[in-house]
Design an enzyme around this catalytic site. Structure first.
Site, PDB file in Angstrom:
ATOM      1  CB  ILE A 135      71.272  57.987  42.266  1.00  0.00           C
ATOM      2  CG1 ILE A 135      71.176  57.646  40.769  1.00  0.00           C
ATOM      3  CG2 ILE A 135      72.658  57.661  42.806  1.00  0.00           C
ATOM      4  CD1 ILE A 135      72.048  58.475  39.847  1.00  0.00           C
ATOM      5  CB  ALA A 146      70.433  67.928  40.623  1.00  0.00           C
ATOM      6  CB  SER A 152      75.754  64.872  34.614  1.00  0.00           C
ATOM      7  OG  SER A 152      75.183  64.392  33.414  1.00  0.00           O
ATOM      8  CE1 TYR A 211      70.996  67.413  35.310  1.00  0.00           C
ATOM      9  CE2 TYR A 211      72.150  66.496  33.421  1.00  0.00           C
ATOM     10  CZ  TYR A 211      71.754  66.404  34.739  1.00  0.00           C
ATOM     11  OH  TYR A 211      72.117  65.307  35.483  1.00  0.00           O
ATOM     12  CE  LYS A 217      73.876  67.490  38.012  1.00  0.00           C
ATOM     13  NZ  LYS A 217      73.871  67.085  39.422  1.00  0.00           N
ATOM     14  CE  LYS A 273      65.727  60.701  36.824  1.00  0.00           C
ATOM     15  NZ  LYS A 273      67.147  60.340  36.547  1.00  0.00           N
ATOM     16  NE  ARG A 315      72.251  58.759  25.447  1.00  0.00           N
ATOM     17  CZ  ARG A 315      72.471  59.358  24.281  1.00  0.00           C
ATOM     18  NH1 ARG A 315      73.509  59.017  23.543  1.00  0.00           N
ATOM     19  NH2 ARG A 315      71.654  60.299  23.836  1.00  0.00           N
ATOM     20  CE1 TYR A 328      68.650  61.897  22.120  1.00  0.00           C
ATOM     21  CE2 TYR A 328      70.215  60.888  20.605  1.00  0.00           C
ATOM     22  CZ  TYR A 328      69.241  60.767  21.574  1.00  0.00           C
ATOM     23  OH  TYR A 328      68.863  59.534  22.007  1.00  0.00           O
TER      24      TYR A 328
HETATM   25  N1  LIG Z   1      70.174  59.039  36.619  1.00  0.00           N
HETATM   26  C1  LIG Z   1      71.153  59.345  35.775  1.00  0.00           C
HETATM   27  O1  LIG Z   1      71.305  58.722  34.727  1.00  0.00           O
HETATM   28  C2  LIG Z   1      72.095  60.474  36.083  1.00  0.00           C
HETATM   29  C3  LIG Z   1      73.128  60.731  35.177  1.00  0.00           C
HETATM   30  C4  LIG Z   1      74.016  61.764  35.445  1.00  0.00           C
HETATM   31  C5  LIG Z   1      73.903  62.498  36.618  1.00  0.00           C
HETATM   32  N2  LIG Z   1      72.882  62.248  37.463  1.00  0.00           N
HETATM   33  C6  LIG Z   1      72.790  63.067  38.685  1.00  0.00           C
HETATM   34  O2  LIG Z   1      72.631  62.212  39.790  1.00  0.00           O
HETATM   35  C7  LIG Z   1      71.838  62.851  40.803  1.00  0.00           C
HETATM   36  C8  LIG Z   1      70.670  61.968  41.162  1.00  0.00           C
HETATM   37  O3  LIG Z   1      69.867  61.768  40.013  1.00  0.00           O
HETATM   38  P1  LIG Z   1      68.649  60.771  39.987  1.00  0.00           P
HETATM   39  O4  LIG Z   1      68.701  60.042  38.699  1.00  0.00           O
HETATM   40  O5  LIG Z   1      68.585  60.012  41.250  1.00  0.00           O
HETATM   41  O6  LIG Z   1      67.447  61.799  39.852  1.00  0.00           O
HETATM   42  P2  LIG Z   1      66.158  62.044  40.747  1.00  0.00           P
HETATM   43  O7  LIG Z   1      65.395  63.090  40.058  1.00  0.00           O
HETATM   44  O8  LIG Z   1      65.492  60.759  41.032  1.00  0.00           O
HETATM   45  O9  LIG Z   1      66.788  62.603  42.107  1.00  0.00           O
HETATM   46  C9  LIG Z   1      66.992  63.961  42.396  1.00  0.00           C
HETATM   47  C10 LIG Z   1      66.375  64.248  43.751  1.00  0.00           C
HETATM   48  O10 LIG Z   1      66.640  65.609  44.089  1.00  0.00           O
HETATM   49  C11 LIG Z   1      65.457  66.168  44.668  1.00  0.00           C
HETATM   50  N3  LIG Z   1      65.471  67.611  44.481  1.00  0.00           N
HETATM   51  C12 LIG Z   1      65.365  68.295  43.318  1.00  0.00           C
HETATM   52  N4  LIG Z   1      65.377  69.619  43.537  1.00  0.00           N
HETATM   53  C13 LIG Z   1      65.507  69.774  44.884  1.00  0.00           C
HETATM   54  C14 LIG Z   1      65.583  70.914  45.733  1.00  0.00           C
HETATM   55  N5  LIG Z   1      65.527  72.162  45.236  1.00  0.00           N
HETATM   56  N6  LIG Z   1      65.712  70.713  47.061  1.00  0.00           N
HETATM   57  C15 LIG Z   1      65.762  69.462  47.577  1.00  0.00           C
HETATM   58  N7  LIG Z   1      65.700  68.343  46.812  1.00  0.00           N
HETATM   59  C16 LIG Z   1      65.568  68.499  45.484  1.00  0.00           C
HETATM   60  C17 LIG Z   1      64.329  65.487  43.907  1.00  0.00           C
HETATM   61  O11 LIG Z   1      63.094  65.542  44.562  1.00  0.00           O
HETATM   62  C18 LIG Z   1      64.869  64.064  43.766  1.00  0.00           C
HETATM   63  O12 LIG Z   1      64.476  63.255  44.857  1.00  0.00           O
HETATM   64  C19 LIG Z   1      71.429  64.191  40.202  1.00  0.00           C
HETATM   65  O13 LIG Z   1      72.316  65.171  40.665  1.00  0.00           O
HETATM   66  C20 LIG Z   1      71.598  63.982  38.712  1.00  0.00           C
HETATM   67  O14 LIG Z   1      71.838  65.191  38.038  1.00  0.00           O
HETATM   68  C21 LIG Z   1      71.976  61.250  37.235  1.00  0.00           C
END
Ligand SMILES: NC(=O)c1ccc[n+]([C@@H]2O[C@H](COP(=O)([O-])OP(=O)(O)OC[C@H]3O[C@@H](n4cnc5c(N)ncnc54)[C@H](O)[C@@H]3O)[C@@H](O)[C@H]2O)c1
Length: 310
Positions: free
Chosen positions: A12, A78, A118, A141, A145, A180, A210, A271
């Protein structure tokens, strides 16, 4: 405008950086990441400064607070592997880091903070899920959040002038999620299999639902959160719950295949059986109106990207 994007090498975050570069070419953008689950391939077109750092470390935020200034912070970083069971690690990276970030952003920079929450905070609460309704995470997780949301709410109450916007994403899919691996969306996993001509595999009997939301709608929500004078927590989904069986039918249609589903037992004790965002608050206050149906989003993703990037 000076903008910080944490997790900018992730799925994202990298899409957000690309859109910000396009919409605000004059903005100075800084990306923070440590590549836990992100990858450089996501942001080879990034024109700003990349800071490699671990958001869970207090010293990192002290360094950032001292050496930088930002007007807006987008916080995406995250642990996104929802099967991690190390509770201390999950809380340090996902929740404790947010406290450090808020202190730098609000007290030192006077910046607006837009962060990723999330739908995991809802667990198996009745659908459609409302921001102010039932909250019952099923894993650490989701708990991490929820604790981020609680901290945001505490700051919003304590400091009436600060701008914090939490976006509770539902199941996001789209270009850039490949890094991922097995934690990329089910859409990505199923599409990859089916493109290879393999049968899609689902937990019995594929009727779990979903709220799948396309990345383009999620990025729009982030920009709205920045541009509008809003604060608080908002659901970001499509507003529709679709079953995995329906998803496979759409994939078969888009790929021109007729692959049959292989069902197997769900090994997970906890789940989410049905996620669905109630968008009443997001539509009314944030002005968020998702534009991509599952059919259109999957088509755009597969035809426009996935088939050429395998
Ligand atoms: N993708 C989804 O469906 C979804 C749904 C709900 C919430 N989210 C939230 O959206 C955000 C982005 O998710 P995403 O899908 O892009 O995931 P992602 O894993 O691609 O992105 C997370 C990024 O955070 C970085 N990161 C992790 N730990 C770190 C640390 N300690 N220091 C610095 N960087 C760190 C990772 O390297 C990664 O680039 C997250 O907070 C996730 O929890 C995503």
């Amino acid at each position: 405008m000076r903008i910080l994007v944490t997790g900018g090498a992730g799925f994202i975050g990298s899409n957000l950086v690309r859109e910000l570069q396009k919409t605000y070419p004059e903005a100075e953008i800084v990306v923070v990441d440590n590549f836990t689950s992100g990858c450089f391939e996501n942001i080879t077109d990034f024109k700003g400064e990349f800071v490699t750092g671990d958001i869970s470390k207090r010293e990192f935020w002290e360094y950032m607070a001292k050496n930088y200034r930002f007007d807006v912070v987008f916080h995406q970083a995250a642990i996104t592997d929802t099967t991690v069971t190390d509770q201390e690690l999950m809380m340090l990276v996902n929740t404790q880091s947010f406290k450090y970030l808020l202190d730098a952003a609000l007290k030192r920079w006077n910046a607006k903070v837009i962060y990723a929450s999330s739908a995991a905070v809802y667990g198996n609460c009745p659908a459609p899920m409302r921001e102010e309704g039932c909250l019952k995470p099923e894993n650490v997780y989701g708990f991490s959040k929820l604790m981020v949301d609680r901290l945001a709410q505490k700051y919003l109450k304590l400091f009436p002038d600060v701008s914090i916007v939490g976006l509770r994403y539902f199941n996001v899919y789209g270009p850039g999620e490949g890094c991922k691996g097995k934690f990329a969306s089910m859409i990505y996993q199923l599409a990859l299999k089916m493109i290879r001509g393999e049968k899609p595999r689902l937990f019995k009997w594929g009727e779990q639902k979903r709220d799948f939301v396309y990345i383009k709608d999620v990025i729009k929500a982030n920009l709205l959160a920045m541009e509008r004078d809003v604060r608080g927590i908002f659901n970001i989904g499509s507003g529709k719950a679709r079953s995995f069986n329906e998803l496979v039918a759409i994939l078969n249609e888009v790929l021109g295949t007729s692959l049959e589903i292989e069902y197997f037992d769900n090994p997970y004790k906890f789940y989410q059986n049905h996620t669905e965002a109630d968008l009443t608050k997001s539509r009314k206050i944030l002005g968020y109106n998702p534009e991509w149906s599952l059919e259109e989003g999957v088509r755009d993703y597969i035809k426009g990207y996935l088939k050429n990037n395998l």
